[in-house]
Design an enzyme around this catalytic site. Structure first.
Site, PDB file in Angstrom:
ATOM      1  N   GLY A 148     -28.327 -32.822  65.981  1.00  0.00           N
ATOM      2  CA  GLY A 148     -29.773 -32.585  65.912  1.00  0.00           C
ATOM      3  C   GLY A 148     -30.306 -31.878  67.144  1.00  0.00           C
ATOM      4  O   GLY A 148     -31.500 -31.901  67.414  1.00  0.00           O
ATOM      5  N   ASP A 195     -33.144 -22.943  62.789  1.00  0.00           N
ATOM      6  CA  ASP A 195     -33.473 -23.169  64.206  1.00  0.00           C
ATOM      7  C   ASP A 195     -33.120 -21.977  65.108  1.00  0.00           C
ATOM      8  O   ASP A 195     -33.426 -22.000  66.301  1.00  0.00           O
ATOM      9  CB  ASP A 195     -32.727 -24.409  64.737  1.00  0.00           C
ATOM     10  CG  ASP A 195     -33.289 -25.699  64.160  1.00  0.00           C
ATOM     11  OD1 ASP A 195     -34.426 -25.679  63.636  1.00  0.00           O
ATOM     12  OD2 ASP A 195     -32.592 -26.731  64.220  1.00  0.00           O
ATOM     13  N   LYS A 233     -32.130 -28.101  72.223  1.00  0.00           N
ATOM     14  CA  LYS A 233     -33.558 -28.415  72.021  1.00  0.00           C
ATOM     15  C   LYS A 233     -33.702 -29.877  71.640  1.00  0.00           C
ATOM     16  O   LYS A 233     -32.756 -30.509  71.163  1.00  0.00           O
ATOM     17  CB  LYS A 233     -34.175 -27.536  70.928  1.00  0.00           C
ATOM     18  CG  LYS A 233     -33.511 -27.613  69.537  1.00  0.00           C
ATOM     19  CD  LYS A 233     -33.998 -28.726  68.639  1.00  0.00           C
ATOM     20  CE  LYS A 233     -33.346 -28.693  67.247  1.00  0.00           C
ATOM     21  NZ  LYS A 233     -33.463 -29.943  66.498  1.00  0.00           N
TER      22      LYS A 233
HETATM   23  P1  ATP Z   1     -29.707 -28.492  64.126  1.00  0.00           P
HETATM   24  O1  ATP Z   1     -30.344 -29.323  65.197  1.00  0.00           O
HETATM   25  O2  ATP Z   1     -30.012 -27.003  64.257  1.00  0.00           O
HETATM   26  O3  ATP Z   1     -29.900 -29.023  62.736  1.00  0.00           O
HETATM   27  P2  ATP Z   1     -27.216 -29.710  64.688  1.00  0.00           P
HETATM   28  O4  ATP Z   1     -27.277 -29.978  66.157  1.00  0.00           O
HETATM   29  O5  ATP Z   1     -27.537 -30.874  63.794  1.00  0.00           O
HETATM   30  O6  ATP Z   1     -28.140 -28.497  64.363  1.00  0.00           O
HETATM   31  P3  ATP Z   1     -24.830 -28.203  65.025  1.00  0.00           P
HETATM   32  O7  ATP Z   1     -24.439 -28.687  66.377  1.00  0.00           O
HETATM   33  O8  ATP Z   1     -25.376 -26.850  64.946  1.00  0.00           O
HETATM   34  O9  ATP Z   1     -25.811 -29.225  64.293  1.00  0.00           O
HETATM   35  O10 ATP Z   1     -23.534 -28.378  64.107  1.00  0.00           O
HETATM   36  C1  ATP Z   1     -23.595 -28.410  62.706  1.00  0.00           C
HETATM   37  C2  ATP Z   1     -22.255 -27.938  62.150  1.00  0.00           C
HETATM   38  O11 ATP Z   1     -22.060 -26.570  62.441  1.00  0.00           O
HETATM   39  C3  ATP Z   1     -21.068 -28.691  62.739  1.00  0.00           C
HETATM   40  O12 ATP Z   1     -20.415 -29.368  61.713  1.00  0.00           O
HETATM   41  C4  ATP Z   1     -20.175 -27.626  63.361  1.00  0.00           C
HETATM   42  O13 ATP Z   1     -18.827 -27.758  63.004  1.00  0.00           O
HETATM   43  C5  ATP Z   1     -20.704 -26.301  62.789  1.00  0.00           C
HETATM   44  N1  ATP Z   1     -20.719 -25.213  63.797  1.00  0.00           N
HETATM   45  C6  ATP Z   1     -20.492 -23.930  63.548  1.00  0.00           C
HETATM   46  N2  ATP Z   1     -20.594 -23.190  64.657  1.00  0.00           N
HETATM   47  C7  ATP Z   1     -20.912 -24.020  65.662  1.00  0.00           C
HETATM   48  C8  ATP Z   1     -21.154 -23.838  67.057  1.00  0.00           C
HETATM   49  N3  ATP Z   1     -21.068 -22.640  67.657  1.00  0.00           N
HETATM   50  N4  ATP Z   1     -21.487 -24.932  67.773  1.00  0.00           N
HETATM   51  C9  ATP Z   1     -21.606 -26.145  67.172  1.00  0.00           C
HETATM   52  N5  ATP Z   1     -21.367 -26.361  65.870  1.00  0.00           N
HETATM   53  C10 ATP Z   1     -21.023 -25.317  65.102  1.00  0.00           C
END
Ligand code: ATP
Length: 306
Positions: free
Chosen positions: A107, A145, A10
């Site tokens: 993000g 999310d 997203k």
């Molecule tokens: P959001 O936009 O929902 O805040 P994000 O994109 O900032 O999420 P994610 O990619 O979800 O962050 O990753 C955050 C943390 O979650 C990472 O440090 C990662 O190691 C951990 N994690 C656990 N499971 C997963 C997964 N299936 N895919 C990606 N990261 C994961």
């Protein structure tokens, strides 16, 4: 039984903080849009059971990215456990395979969308014991999310992310998403915002409600230019000053012809919005790739069924 599900990322077209609840959670007002950059999640279960002894005797997880934990810390794994706990279903073994394309901690809801895919996929394999609303309730306990990733398309998100209103998706356009440098910790970014915005005390911070209604009317009218004039992300104020790579990406996207370029979520990924078919998105991709920055061309996805 086996199923493969697309787990799309997203972007946030709008992201503001509206306050803090007594339990410390931040409330938001935002607009999220599903995009075509995606992971795929394959689930395989053996000997499924539907009685209340519940759970999988064993879960294994593999992922094409070595940086993502392949155990009980993975949100996809935790989603499977949450599904079994909520439904009383189980199986002898569950294997989860994630083909990762979405940058992590960027993000773009990389973990949340994998969790949503597991919830949706298991629900399908077990004959849909949970409604979409019930799946969202289970998902919310895993991450703010996750409910959005279950519903997808374009949604206004409020509360801590659990209150969603479906809206007209972005008009046709091309998107370039780029992410360089280290990931951002969302809790750390919120902490910096708290310091900057007086802990979101109503006397210290006024949410950008008018800007949000301008963006919503641009979406309703399908006016890409007006939409791009009203995109907003409060996290930029605390993340960009610390992130020269993200600032550079934003400049490159705009210099290549993006109508707007903005950080997604708590960053550090940045997306650029381009007119369809004039070659400017490809120009941006080439410029970023030349600088060694991972970048992806994609587009908005209307809804998860499309
Ligand atoms: P959001 O936009 O929902 O805040 P994000 O994109 O900032 O999420 P994610 O990619 O979800 O962050 O990753 C955050 C943390 O979650 C990472 O440090 C990662 O190691 C951990 N994690 C656990 N499971 C997963 C997964 N299936 N895919 C990606 N990261 C994961």
């Amino acid at each position: 039984m086996r199923i493969t599900i697309t787990a799309p990322a997203k972007i946030n077209l709008f992201l503001d903080v509206t306050g803090r609840r007594p339990d410390g959670y931040h409330t938001i007002a935002g607009v999220m849009q599903t995009i075509s950059l995606c992971d795929t999640v394959t689930l395989e279960i053996t000997e499924p059971v539907d009685h209340a002894s519940a759970g999988a005797e064993s879960i294994t997880l593999t992922c094409t990215s070595p940086d993502i934990p392949a155990d009980g810390r993975n949100l996809a794994w935790r989603a499977a456990e949450a599904f079994f706990a909520a439904t009383g279903r189980g199986c002898k073994s569950l294997s989860i395979h994630i083909e990762k394309h979405i940058p992590a901690a960027a993000g773009m809801a990389g973990g949340s969308t994998n969790a949503a895919a597991v919830l949706t996929g298991l629900n399908h394999l077990y004959g849909n014991p949970l409604t979409t609303e019930a799946l969202c309730e289970v998902g919310l306990k895993l991450g703010a999310d996750v409910p959005f990733c279950i519903k997808g398309g374009a949604q206004i998100t409020e509360g801590v992310g659990e209150i969603m209103t479906s809206i007209t998706p972005m008009p046709p356009c091309e998107l370039v998403v780029a992410c360089g440098g280290e990931g951002v910790s969302t809790p750390a970014a919120y902490k910096a915002l708290d310091a900057l915005c007086g802990n979101f005390d109503p006397a210290a911070y006024t949410p950008h409600a008018e800007e949000l209604s301008t963006l919503l009317s641009a979406l309703r009218q399908g006016d890409l230019t007006a939409l791009c004039e009203s995109t907003f992300n409060l996290f930029e104020t605390v993340v960009l000053p610390e992130r020269p790579v993200a600032r550079g990406i934003k400049e490159t996207l705009l210099a290549s012809g993006a109508i707007t370029a903005m950080m997604s979520g708590s960053g550090p990924s940045v997306f650029g919005v381009f007119p369809k078919g004039d070659g400017s998105a490809q120009k941006a991709l080439a410029a970023l790739t030349e600088r060694g920055i991972p970048a992806w061309g994609c587009e908005p996805v209307e809804n998860l069924g499309s």
